[in-house]
Scaffold this motif. Structure first.
Motif, short mmCIF file in Angstrom:
data_model
loop_
_atom_site.label_atom_id
_atom_site.label_comp_id
_atom_site.label_asym_id
_atom_site.label_seq_id
_atom_site.Cartn_x
_atom_site.Cartn_y
_atom_site.Cartn_z
N LEU A 48 -11.50 55.01 -46.06
CA LEU A 48 -10.92 54.40 -45.00
C LEU A 48 -9.51 53.83 -45.02
O LEU A 48 -8.68 54.30 -44.21
CB LEU A 48 -11.87 53.17 -44.35
N GLN A 49 -9.31 53.22 -46.37
CA GLN A 49 -8.16 52.81 -46.58
C GLN A 49 -6.93 54.01 -46.91
O GLN A 49 -5.73 53.57 -46.29
CB GLN A 49 -7.91 51.86 -47.84
N SER A 50 -7.30 54.94 -47.47
CA SER A 50 -6.46 56.19 -47.55
C SER A 50 -6.20 56.73 -46.21
O SER A 50 -4.97 57.13 -46.08
CB SER A 50 -7.24 57.25 -48.54
N LEU A 57 1.83 56.19 -43.14
CA LEU A 57 2.97 56.81 -43.92
C LEU A 57 3.43 58.01 -42.94
O LEU A 57 4.83 57.98 -42.67
CB LEU A 57 2.45 57.35 -45.19
N PHE A 58 2.67 58.74 -42.39
CA PHE A 58 2.99 59.93 -41.41
C PHE A 58 3.91 59.23 -40.32
O PHE A 58 5.23 59.49 -40.11
CB PHE A 58 1.91 60.44 -40.97
N CYS A 91 1.42 63.00 -47.57
CA CYS A 91 0.46 63.53 -48.51
C CYS A 91 0.93 63.06 -50.10
O CYS A 91 0.27 62.72 -51.01
CB CYS A 91 -0.21 64.86 -48.54
N LEU A 92 2.07 63.53 -50.43
CA LEU A 92 2.79 63.45 -51.73
C LEU A 92 2.76 61.84 -52.23
O LEU A 92 2.52 61.62 -53.18
CB LEU A 92 4.15 64.00 -51.73
N VAL A 93 3.07 61.02 -51.29
CA VAL A 93 3.36 59.76 -51.62
C VAL A 93 1.85 58.89 -51.76
O VAL A 93 1.74 58.23 -52.42
CB VAL A 93 4.05 58.76 -50.25
#
Length: 144
Positions: A48-50, A57-58, A91-93
């Motif tokens: 959930l945090q992810s 981030l997006f 995604c990279l971050v």
């Protein structure tokens, strides 16, 4: 520019931008849940945090790149490229954060891989569909 106020009247662009952000965040989180369900993985706090971090981030990356600006004069490929770039960068971050915090082993690589790739497709598809609907509506002399 996105939240311009003219007197007491808000720019309609700020409403469209907010709706786009809500749709993006909803897509990102829903697809994560669907990928976890498909792999029979419990939706725990870490996932959930992810998802929340990924959505945040997006939006933070996409905003300055112009993903939420008016689509009226945008070329499909330009908007799609910017959307794809924003999601890939997010995604990279997230992968770098997981790597440096040594928590990547807590996640199913297959579920996360499906989430990354499925979200990329859905974020692009909903934009193309909406752009086509808006083009048809505008060709009939109406405006949304």
């Amino acid at each position: 520019m996105g939240n311009q106020k003219i007197g007491f009247i808000r720019s309609p662009q700020s409403s469209a931008s907010l709706i786009s952000k809500i749709i993006d965040v909803s897509c990102i989180l829903t697809i994560l849940v669907l990928c976890l369900e498909y792999r029979n993985i419990a939706i725990g706090r870490d996932y959930l945090q992810s998802g929340i971090i990924g959505a945040f981030l997006f939006v933070v990356i996409a905003e300055p790149l112009g993903v939420y600006l008016s689509w009226r004069t945008r070329v499909y490929l330009n908007l799609l490229a910017t959307t794809v770039f924003s999601w890939i960068l997010a995604c990279l971050v997230m992968m770098m954060i997981a790597f440096f915090l040594k928590i990547s082993d807590q996640f199913s690589r297959l579920a996360i891989g499906w989430w990354f790739s499925s979200t990329l497709i859905i974020l692009s598809v909903w934009r193309v569909l909406l752009m086509r609907v808006l083009a048809v509506v505008r060709s009939k002399g109406q405006n949304l």
